[in-house]
Design a protein around this motif. Structure first.
Motif, mmCIF file in Angstrom:
data_model
loop_
_atom_site.group_PDB
_atom_site.id
_atom_site.type_symbol
_atom_site.label_atom_id
_atom_site.label_comp_id
_atom_site.label_asym_id
_atom_site.label_seq_id
_atom_site.Cartn_x
_atom_site.Cartn_y
_atom_site.Cartn_z
ATOM 1 N N ASN A 255 0.801 -1.227 0.000
ATOM 2 C CA ASN A 255 0.000 0.000 0.000
ATOM 3 C C ASN A 255 0.832 1.274 0.000
ATOM 4 O OD1 ASN A 255 0.988 -0.308 2.512
ATOM 5 N ND2 ASN A 255 -0.949 -0.003 3.595
ATOM 6 N N LEU A 256 2.164 1.142 0.087
ATOM 7 C CA LEU A 256 3.012 2.332 0.043
ATOM 8 C C LEU A 256 3.554 2.617 -1.365
ATOM 9 C CD1 LEU A 256 5.073 2.113 3.367
ATOM 10 C CD2 LEU A 256 3.316 3.756 2.778
ATOM 11 N N GLN A 257 3.183 1.753 -2.314
ATOM 12 C CA GLN A 257 3.717 1.915 -3.670
ATOM 13 C C GLN A 257 3.397 3.291 -4.248
ATOM 14 O OE1 GLN A 257 2.084 -1.220 -6.000
ATOM 15 N NE2 GLN A 257 3.524 -2.731 -5.216
ATOM 16 N N THR A 258 4.324 3.768 -5.059
ATOM 17 C CA THR A 258 4.101 5.078 -5.677
ATOM 18 C C THR A 258 4.836 5.144 -7.009
ATOM 19 O OG1 THR A 258 4.074 7.437 -5.177
ATOM 20 C CG2 THR A 258 6.096 6.290 -4.654
ATOM 21 N N THR A 259 4.576 6.210 -7.753
ATOM 22 C CA THR A 259 5.311 6.434 -9.002
ATOM 23 C C THR A 259 6.001 7.784 -8.899
ATOM 24 O OG1 THR A 259 3.603 5.253 -10.187
ATOM 25 C CG2 THR A 259 5.082 6.562 -11.520
ATOM 26 N N TYR A 260 7.297 7.782 -9.141
ATOM 27 C CA TYR A 260 8.066 9.035 -9.088
ATOM 28 C C TYR A 260 8.928 9.113 -10.350
ATOM 29 C CZ TYR A 260 11.704 12.362 -7.591
ATOM 30 O OH TYR A 260 12.585 13.415 -7.528
ATOM 31 N N LEU A 261 8.867 10.204 -11.069
ATOM 32 C CA LEU A 261 9.590 10.404 -12.340
ATOM 33 C C LEU A 261 9.211 9.343 -13.365
ATOM 34 C CD1 LEU A 261 13.235 11.035 -10.935
ATOM 35 C CD2 LEU A 261 11.402 12.705 -11.233
ATOM 36 N N GLY A 262 8.009 8.796 -13.217
ATOM 37 C CA GLY A 262 7.572 7.728 -14.115
ATOM 38 C C GLY A 262 8.112 6.367 -13.706
ATOM 39 N N LEU A 263 8.833 6.277 -12.597
ATOM 40 C CA LEU A 263 9.409 5.007 -12.125
ATOM 41 C C LEU A 263 8.534 4.439 -11.030
ATOM 42 C CD1 LEU A 263 13.020 6.418 -11.586
ATOM 43 C CD2 LEU A 263 12.218 5.154 -13.596
ATOM 44 N N LYS A 264 8.427 3.115 -11.011
ATOM 45 C CA LYS A 264 7.638 2.485 -9.946
ATOM 46 C C LYS A 264 8.515 2.309 -8.708
ATOM 47 C CE LYS A 264 3.781 0.109 -11.856
ATOM 48 N NZ LYS A 264 3.790 0.031 -13.329
ATOM 49 N N LYS B 24 -6.099 3.239 2.376
ATOM 50 C CA LYS B 24 -5.672 1.979 1.744
ATOM 51 C C LYS B 24 -4.349 2.133 0.992
ATOM 52 C CE LYS B 24 -9.672 0.940 -0.375
ATOM 53 N NZ LYS B 24 -10.604 1.923 0.199
ATOM 54 N N ASP B 25 -4.123 3.311 0.459
ATOM 55 C CA ASP B 25 -2.837 3.532 -0.228
ATOM 56 C C ASP B 25 -2.426 5.004 -0.119
ATOM 57 O OD1 ASP B 25 -4.310 4.891 -2.160
ATOM 58 O OD2 ASP B 25 -4.634 3.049 -3.312
ATOM 59 N N VAL B 26 -1.231 5.290 -0.594
ATOM 60 C CA VAL B 26 -0.686 6.644 -0.441
ATOM 61 C C VAL B 26 -1.525 7.668 -1.211
ATOM 62 C CG1 VAL B 26 1.350 8.105 -0.843
ATOM 63 C CG2 VAL B 26 1.652 5.756 -0.076
ATOM 64 N N ALA B 27 -2.013 7.251 -2.378
ATOM 65 C CA ALA B 27 -2.795 8.189 -3.202
ATOM 66 C C ALA B 27 -4.010 8.720 -2.441
ATOM 67 C CB ALA B 27 -3.229 7.498 -4.491
ATOM 68 N N GLU B 28 -4.522 7.914 -1.494
ATOM 69 C CA GLU B 28 -5.726 8.346 -0.760
ATOM 70 C C GLU B 28 -5.480 9.552 0.145
ATOM 71 O OE1 GLU B 28 -8.435 5.900 1.439
ATOM 72 O OE2 GLU B 28 -8.202 4.305 -0.030
ATOM 73 N N PHE B 29 -4.253 9.731 0.582
ATOM 74 C CA PHE B 29 -4.017 10.875 1.483
ATOM 75 C C PHE B 29 -2.992 11.877 0.948
ATOM 76 C CE2 PHE B 29 -0.890 7.781 2.950
ATOM 77 C CZ PHE B 29 0.219 8.545 3.295
ATOM 78 N N ARG B 30 -2.329 11.544 -0.157
ATOM 79 C CA ARG B 30 -1.349 12.487 -0.690
ATOM 80 C C ARG B 30 -2.039 13.819 -1.063
ATOM 81 N NH1 ARG B 30 1.145 9.976 -4.875
ATOM 82 N NH2 ARG B 30 2.970 9.482 -3.633
ATOM 83 N N GLY B 31 -1.496 14.894 -0.593
ATOM 84 C CA GLY B 31 -2.017 16.225 -0.952
ATOM 85 C C GLY B 31 -3.254 16.638 -0.184
#
Ligand SMILES: Cc1cc2nc3c(=O)[nH]c(=O)nc-3n(C[C@H](O)[C@H](O)[C@H](O)COP(=O)(O)O)c2cc1C
Length: 344
Positions: free
Chosen positions: A3-12, A311-318
């Motif tokens: 659940n911590l997965q993310t994409t940075y600079l287009g990299l997984k 559930k994942d980082v996208a849910e609370f980012r920003g």
């Protein structure tokens, strides 16, 4: 910890925690250990632009058969290119002699073979003078991205803000001519209109901005009445400055934002994500707390997410970014008045 997965600079990335460029990212052994502790990606210790100038000059001289040894600093190098300061150029010349480009390239290849997390090479640059072609050699090592640490101290009163900022765009354009690698640019905060400059930089074809480089700090030794320097490592109080700017800028830029400076624990890590950072870099904490700080930050972040049912980082980012605020400066002013006026 899916659940911590993310994409940075287009990299997984398996998580948004990145080891920032520093002395600990300068050896294969350390990088393997960082990977084994769970770090999401690593930014390699920077190559300095000056190293490229010196080595390039050496190669040219050798090809012309004019210089067969590499023992004397020719006055055509560095001093005339960037500095009017003899001590600077002889130090840099010696440094470059000890740290050759070929060694750096071999090191990058070795790192790529040794770990399976994204590896971001780094060049620390101050000018747009003839070093960009080397970025192609870096790309050939198969690293995943390139971070350009562009640090221009606007201390020259003959140069306008526009003159200084032009260097950033020239560097980015030239490097992009040579490589297809995703590029991140790490900047300081000395811009006359930081929000506008960051927004414009984010539209220059780069994939990420790292906010902020922590500058060398001047200090004085009053016993010996000489120059000294400030703390090399950041403290845990220093994250607020980055937090302010990530939260003001996220949502207004056309690239990822990576938070850097003052992140020493999971609290500051989570805050930068809440502000809208796509990734968070740590360097001083690795020195001060040791590499076990990595699993500690990640585990405590997972616990916090579970507690708040994210559930994942996208849910609370920003979630706490100031994207929707018309005038963050006015909000800050009112908060300042409320907080400080009552204290007597
Ligand atoms: C010993 C040391 C060496 C560093 N070397 C580099 C470098 O080569 N390139 C770079 O971009 N930043 C370098 N940095 C800066 C860090 O990447 C980072 O931006 C800065 O320390 C602020 O983050 P922190 O508060 O997590 O330390 C270095 C920092 C330290 C402490």
């Amino acid at each position: 910890m899916d659940n911590l997965q993310t994409t940075y600079l287009g990299l997984k990335l398996k998580n948004p925690l990145i080891a920032g460029s520093c002395g600990l990212t300068n050896s294969v052994t350390n990088i393997k250990e960082l990977a084994s502790k769970g770090i999401g990606a690593v930014v390699i210790k920077s190559l300095f632009e000056e190293q490229i100038h010196v080595d390039t000059e050496k190669i040219i001289k050798n090809e012309q058969g004019k210089v067969s040894t590499f023992t004397k600093a020719p006055d055509t190098i560095l001093s005339k290119r960037i500095y009017d300061y003899d001590e600077a150029y002889s130090y840099i010349y010696d440094f470059a002699k000890r740290n050759s480009l070929e060694k750096y390239l071999d090191f990058l290849k070795e790192v790529k073979k040794s770990v399976d997390i994204p590896i971001i090479a780094s060049i620390n640059c101050v000018s747009n003078q003839d070093w960009h072609a080397f970025a192609k050699r870096i790309e050939e090592t198969k690293v995943d991205a390139l971070e350009l640490n562009i640090y221009i101290l606007p201390s020259d009163w003959r140069r306008s803000g526009e003159d200084n900022e032009k260097i950033y765009y020239d560097i980015i354009r030239e490097v992009r001519n040579y490589v297809n690698l995703p590029i991140a640019v790490k900047i300081g905060y000395y811009f006359s209109s930081l929000a506008q400059s960051v927004q414009k930089l984010s539209e220059s074809g780069i994939k990420g901005l790292v906010l902020f480089n922590r500058p060398y700090n001047t200090d004085f030794d009053i016993d010996n009445i000489t120059l000294s320097h400030g703390q090399i490592y950041s403290s845990e109080e220093e994250y607020n400055h980055t937090l302010r700017w990530i939260s003001i800028l996220s949502g207004h830029v056309n690239c990822d934002l990576s938070a850097s400076t003052g992140v020493h624990d999971h609290n500051a890590f989570i805050k930068q994500l809440l502000a809208g950072a796509t990734s968070v870099q740590i360097a001083s904490a690795l020195y001060r707390e040791g590499l076990d700080i990595i699993p500690e930050i990640l585990n405590k972040t997972s616990e916090w997410m579970a507690k708040h049912k994210f559930k994942d980082v996208a849910e609370f980012r920003g979630k706490l970014s100031k994207t929707n605020l018309e005038n963050p400066a006015a909000i800050e002013r009112v908060q300042f008045m409320k907080l400080y006026s009552g204290i007597e």
